[in-house]
Design a protein around this motif. Structure first.
Motif, PDB file in Angstrom:
ATOM      1  N   GLU A  40     -21.619  61.546 -29.869  1.00  0.00           N
ATOM      2  CA  GLU A  40     -20.830  60.596 -30.654  1.00  0.00           C
ATOM      3  C   GLU A  40     -20.500  59.334 -29.875  1.00  0.00           C
ATOM      4  OE1 GLU A  40     -16.644  60.475 -33.255  1.00  0.00           O
ATOM      5  OE2 GLU A  40     -17.105  62.199 -31.976  1.00  0.00           O
ATOM      6  N   ILE A  41     -20.386  59.449 -28.548  1.00  0.00           N
ATOM      7  CA  ILE A  41     -20.016  58.281 -27.744  1.00  0.00           C
ATOM      8  C   ILE A  41     -21.175  57.773 -26.892  1.00  0.00           C
ATOM      9  CG2 ILE A  41     -17.576  58.893 -27.739  1.00  0.00           C
ATOM     10  CD1 ILE A  41     -17.930  59.882 -24.845  1.00  0.00           C
ATOM     11  N   GLY A  42     -22.398  58.214 -27.195  1.00  0.00           N
ATOM     12  CA  GLY A  42     -23.574  57.620 -26.578  1.00  0.00           C
ATOM     13  C   GLY A  42     -23.995  58.175 -25.239  1.00  0.00           C
ATOM     14  N   ILE A  43     -23.494  59.346 -24.860  1.00  0.00           N
ATOM     15  CA  ILE A  43     -23.970  59.990 -23.635  1.00  0.00           C
ATOM     16  C   ILE A  43     -25.372  60.529 -23.890  1.00  0.00           C
ATOM     17  CG2 ILE A  43     -23.572  61.900 -22.020  1.00  0.00           C
ATOM     18  CD1 ILE A  43     -20.579  61.559 -22.527  1.00  0.00           C
ATOM     19  N   ASP A  44     -26.285  60.327 -22.952  1.00  0.00           N
ATOM     20  CA  ASP A  44     -27.682  60.705 -23.151  1.00  0.00           C
ATOM     21  C   ASP A  44     -27.999  62.144 -22.747  1.00  0.00           C
ATOM     22  OD1 ASP A  44     -28.164  58.088 -23.953  1.00  0.00           O
ATOM     23  OD2 ASP A  44     -28.736  57.436 -21.947  1.00  0.00           O
ATOM     24  N   TYR A  45     -27.310  62.646 -21.714  1.00  0.00           N
ATOM     25  CA  TYR A  45     -27.654  63.951 -21.146  1.00  0.00           C
ATOM     26  C   TYR A  45     -26.404  64.784 -20.876  1.00  0.00           C
ATOM     27  CZ  TYR A  45     -32.615  63.134 -19.952  1.00  0.00           C
ATOM     28  OH  TYR A  45     -33.962  62.925 -19.992  1.00  0.00           O
ATOM     29  N   LEU A  46     -26.489  66.094 -21.144  1.00  0.00           N
ATOM     30  CA  LEU A  46     -25.581  67.070 -20.566  1.00  0.00           C
ATOM     31  C   LEU A  46     -26.408  67.936 -19.625  1.00  0.00           C
ATOM     32  CD1 LEU A  46     -23.131  68.213 -23.385  1.00  0.00           C
ATOM     33  CD2 LEU A  46     -22.749  66.561 -21.555  1.00  0.00           C
ATOM     34  N   ILE A  47     -25.840  68.203 -18.453  1.00  0.00           N
ATOM     35  CA  ILE A  47     -26.616  68.807 -17.376  1.00  0.00           C
ATOM     36  C   ILE A  47     -25.900  70.028 -16.819  1.00  0.00           C
ATOM     37  CG2 ILE A  47     -27.594  68.403 -15.071  1.00  0.00           C
ATOM     38  CD1 ILE A  47     -27.732  65.409 -15.831  1.00  0.00           C
TER      39      ILE A  47
END
Length: 300
Positions: free
Chosen positions: A125-132
């Motif tokens: 929703e806030i434009g983060i590209d990756y969760l790692i």
């Protein structure tokens, strides 16, 4: 015809606005970080590098990092969550006000898929590209366990994709243990779908494991999309973990990052993230500031 003209004018105006601020609106991190052969400002800092300051006052810490010249950050999930006690949208607004963008975040308990799905939705929703996934622990380092981890990663990758972002795994040195002639890191990489799972190479931990980062770029081209730029220095006495090495301010250690990241960039590496865990008497915020100068002198 009028609708087409309005649409065309909207696109043109958006493009002009994007050019005026220097960052195209639609770019993902892989495009932001690969626009020239000079890193310039296109690098991030892993907030764990300044963890003590973040715990005390996250807003003040982020503001100071922005003043050093950082434009991008990689988060981690601490006691205050992914968004440091704020809602995801309030967190983004604060970053926007500072001229910062969170391109990725380390995310705990990725095996809890329902919770991970919620984190993906909030991040997207806030434009983060990756969760790692930040690591798997030094517990059971067996082949079958790592095959199970690979299965979980594929599920995380599917969830991330449905939410419009990507999933990746960040290695430590234990990923490079050899079991019956097979590297545990290979188990993860060979049993995950490249369409769903990427990898963040922590160059420091690859070197600590006695491995050559270039060899791993060759072995799995296109899979290592992110890297941690974290230097290594030898100690005269063991640290709390019993190691005779630790991370240090960039340029003061033994790792040839110019060689490694320029080679990696030819093999799919596109996002470069500063991380420093130990300081040997150096103030963490001062180290973060010094690391900006080092990064701006690197070429890819």
């Amino acid at each position: 015809c009028k609708k087409k003209m309005k649409r065309r004018n909207f696109i043109l105006n958006s493009a002009l606005f994007s050019a005026s601020i220097g960052i195209p609106l639609s770019l993902k991190s892989q495009e932001l970080f690969h626009r020239s052969n000079v890193i310039s400002e296109n690098f991030a800092i892993q907030l764990y590098s300044v963890r003590d300051s973040m715990k005390k006052n996250p807003k003040a810490t982020l503001k100071e990092l922005a003043s050093y010249g950082y434009k991008y950050i990689e988060g981690y999930e601490g006691d205050q969550g992914l968004f440091w006690g704020m809602s995801n949208t309030d967190f983004k607004k604060y970053l926007d006000d500072l001229g910062l963008k969170m391109i990725a975040s380390h995310c705990g308990e990725t095996e809890k898929l329902e919770s991970f799905n919620k984190k993906c939705a909030q991040s997207s929703e806030i434009g983060i590209d990756y969760l790692i996934c930040p690591g798997l622990g030094r517990g059971d380092l067996g082949l079958e366990t790592f095959k199970n981890h690979a299965d979980t990663f594929n599920k995380c990758g599917e969830i991330a994709k449905k939410n419009g972002l990507r999933f990746a795994y960040h290695n430590h040195e234990y990923s490079f243990k050899n079991r019956k002639g097979i590297y545990l890191q290979d188990v993860l990489m060979n049993n995950t779908d490249p369409a769903l799972v990427d990898f963040e190479m922590d160059i420091y931990w690859v070197v600590v494991a006695g491995e050559d980062p270039l060899k791993w770029f060759d072995k799995h081209p296109g899979r290592f999309t992110h890297c941690h730029v974290k230097d290594l220095i030898e100690r005269e006495t063991k640290n709390r973990r019993g190691d005779l090495f630790e991370s240090c301010t960039l340029g003061k250690g033994s790792i040839d990052f110019q060689k490694i990241i320029s080679y990696g960039a030819k093999k799919g590496l596109h996002t470069f993230i500063v991380e420093q865990e130990a300081y040997r008497g150096t103030n963490p915020m001062e180290a973060a500031k010094d690391n900006v100068t080092y990064m701006k002198n690197l070429k890819i």
